[in-house]
Design a protein around this motif. Structure first.
Motif, PDB file in Angstrom:
ATOM      1  N   GLU A   1      20.572  57.967  48.111  1.00  0.00           N
ATOM      2  CA  GLU A   1      19.775  59.156  48.421  1.00  0.00           C
ATOM      3  C   GLU A   1      20.610  60.419  48.308  1.00  0.00           C
ATOM      4  O   GLU A   1      20.141  61.454  47.826  1.00  0.00           O
ATOM      5  CB  GLU A   1      19.172  59.040  49.817  1.00  0.00           C
ATOM      6  CG  GLU A   1      18.128  57.945  49.955  1.00  0.00           C
ATOM      7  CD  GLU A   1      17.491  57.949  51.324  1.00  0.00           C
ATOM      8  OE1 GLU A   1      17.803  58.866  52.121  1.00  0.00           O
ATOM      9  OE2 GLU A   1      16.684  57.041  51.611  1.00  0.00           O
ATOM     10  N   TYR A   2      21.855  60.312  48.765  1.00  0.00           N
ATOM     11  CA  TYR A   2      22.740  61.474  48.654  1.00  0.00           C
ATOM     12  C   TYR A   2      23.039  61.787  47.197  1.00  0.00           C
ATOM     13  O   TYR A   2      23.046  62.945  46.788  1.00  0.00           O
ATOM     14  CB  TYR A   2      24.037  61.212  49.419  1.00  0.00           C
ATOM     15  CG  TYR A   2      25.039  62.336  49.322  1.00  0.00           C
ATOM     16  CD1 TYR A   2      24.927  63.462  50.130  1.00  0.00           C
ATOM     17  CD2 TYR A   2      26.090  62.280  48.415  1.00  0.00           C
ATOM     18  CE1 TYR A   2      25.845  64.503  50.047  1.00  0.00           C
ATOM     19  CE2 TYR A   2      27.000  63.304  48.316  1.00  0.00           C
ATOM     20  CZ  TYR A   2      26.870  64.411  49.134  1.00  0.00           C
ATOM     21  OH  TYR A   2      27.766  65.438  49.025  1.00  0.00           O
TER      22      TYR A   2
ATOM     23  N   ASP B   1      25.831  57.031  49.277  1.00  0.00           N
ATOM     24  CA  ASP B   1      24.469  56.562  49.450  1.00  0.00           C
ATOM     25  C   ASP B   1      23.600  57.029  48.284  1.00  0.00           C
ATOM     26  O   ASP B   1      23.701  58.177  47.855  1.00  0.00           O
ATOM     27  CB  ASP B   1      23.918  57.116  50.773  1.00  0.00           C
ATOM     28  CG  ASP B   1      22.530  56.611  51.055  1.00  0.00           C
ATOM     29  OD1 ASP B   1      21.566  57.336  50.720  1.00  0.00           O
ATOM     30  OD2 ASP B   1      22.398  55.508  51.601  1.00  0.00           O
TER      31      ASP B   1
ATOM     32  N   SER C   1      20.273  63.594  45.691  1.00  0.00           N
ATOM     33  CA  SER C   1      20.161  64.993  46.129  1.00  0.00           C
ATOM     34  C   SER C   1      21.049  65.933  45.319  1.00  0.00           C
ATOM     35  O   SER C   1      20.852  67.144  45.343  1.00  0.00           O
ATOM     36  CB  SER C   1      20.528  65.102  47.611  1.00  0.00           C
ATOM     37  OG  SER C   1      21.927  64.873  47.807  1.00  0.00           O
TER      38      SER C   1
END
Length: 410
Positions: free
Chosen positions: A331-332, A329, A335
């Motif tokens: 977003e991952y 993903d 991060s």
């Protein structure tokens, strides 16, 4: 308040008392012993700042990306600028033969002193012959010593080119010299093959351009099967490592060996592990080059019928970043910051309750040190809790029966 022994005292039901004790166990069913977590428990677990991981549902896109994983030596080892040659190098041993015709020879052959040669000279015939200069090792500076000439630099030249240089230097000192240089021991232009081979040794390289499988064969071949043997090549400051079976199957990985390459064969059988609600929790060796996820699950006996969850089978793997970035993903990925790790922990989930899951599992190749987890079915913990409650109520019932018998008897 009640007093033990007074029959007229109304006591609470023993089954109710057991239920009071059992209810917390039912409510905390996850605390019961289990061979594996459920899929919900696994999904609810959280990663930590020090160890981030991601759960990915396996689909056709994921399988397609995973199939891009093909460990190779890399472009640096498939160096197109290297051309095999028989150029002489320091450490090589060579022999020099000088042919002379007519006049007083600098390198008289043994026949010059024979009667036949003297008779030929008296008849005006030209004396011919060849003389061999003792074998010499090429020095570290690429030079050798030639009588009547001195030090001659031949390092980097082919034997034919070296002979031409020596012949040129002998002009004016010898009568029509012709020089032939022969390579006796090719030490400088060799690769070393060691490790799990039958005859570890330096392997001389010729102008034919020996490839990796050629030099391994010259060293007696590998001791163990190709699918559990790795080939490590050290060239200058670079190191490449691939499975020997990959070299056998893929001609592009059968690279041309360069002088001074260090080739080391490593016996390292690949294995994967299967945990959870399966028939046989164990580690399993690869019995061939390729093992699919479906074959690995079947090898362990598949999910246990009463406890295993076919829809919650996970493949744990440290995925190389160049593949993980196209699967995870966004977003991952964000991060992980600007400097992502070389490998990313990923949990792939496959659902074997659908036909698609079986096709996907058959398309995914297992890798060394992979871990498969077959989760418990969600109803398993409830079943265990109810069985435990039945155990409590059964004990309570037995105690109640004994108490009534005791009161009747007394």
């Amino acid at each position: 308040m009640f007093v033990v022994g007074q029959s007229d005292v109304r006591c609470p039901s023993w089954s109710r008392i057991a239920l009071v004790f059992a209810l917390p166990i039912i409510m905390a069913g996850c605390a019961l012993p289990a061979a594996a977590p459920t899929a919900l428990e696994l999904a609810a677990s959280t990663d930590t700042p020090d160890f981030k991981y991601s759960i990915v549902k396996m689909d056709t896109h994921v399988v397609s990306e995973l199939n891009h994983y093909h460990p190779t030596f890399g472009a640096s080892f498939r160096n197109r600028h290297y051309g095999a040659s028989n150029a002489l190098a320091a450490g090589d041993v060579i022999a020099i033969t000088v042919y002379e015709t007519g006049g007083q020879a600098l390198f008289p052959p043994p026949s010059v002193v024979s009667g036949a040669a003297a008779s030929a000279a008296s008849l005006g015939q030209v004396a011919t012959g060849a003389s061999n200069i003792p074998p010499q090792v090429i020095e570290s500076d690429g030079t050798i010593f030639v009588p009547f000439v001195g030090r001659v630099k031949i390092g980097g030249l082919t034997p034919g080119q070296a002979g031409a240089v020596i012949q040129r230097d002998l002009q004016g000192k010898s009568v029509s010299p012709q020089v032939m240089v022969s390579l006796i021991n090719n030490i400088g232009n060799a690769a070393t093959v060691s490790g799990e081979v039958n005859l570890a040794r330096p392997v001389p390289l010729s102008s034919r351009g020996e490839r990796l499988l050629d030099v391994i064969a010259a060293a007696g071949g590998a001791k163990f099967p190709a699918y559990e043997t790795y080939v490590q090549v050290m060239r200058n400051k670079e190191v490449g490592k691939v499975l020997l079976q990959t070299v056998v199957n893929n001609p592009a990985e059968n690279i041309i060996v360069a002088p001074r390459d260090q080739i080391y064969l490593i016996h390292d059988p690949r294995r994967y592990a299967v945990f959870g609600a399966t028939q046989r929790v164990s580690t399993y060796p690869f019995m061939s080059e390729k093992v699919t996820l479906a074959e690995a699950i079947a090898q362990a006996g598949g999910p246990i019928d009463l406890t295993g969850d076919p829809s919650g089978i996970y493949l744990f793997r440290f995925e190389p970043w160049f593949i993980a970035k196209d699967i995870l993903d966004p977003e991952y990925i964000a991060s992980l910051g600007s400097k992502p790790p070389e490998f990313v922990p990923v949990l792939y989930r496959v659902d074997l309750r659908s036909a698609e899951g079986y096709f996907l599992a058959q398309s995914v190749q297992m890798r060394d040190k992979d871990v498969i987890l077959i989760t418990n079915a969600e109803a398993t913990q409830l079943t265990k809790a109810l069985a435990l409650v039945r155990g409590f109520t059964g004990i309570a019932s037995d105690i109640g029966t004994l108490r009534r018998q005791y009161l009747i008897a007394n």
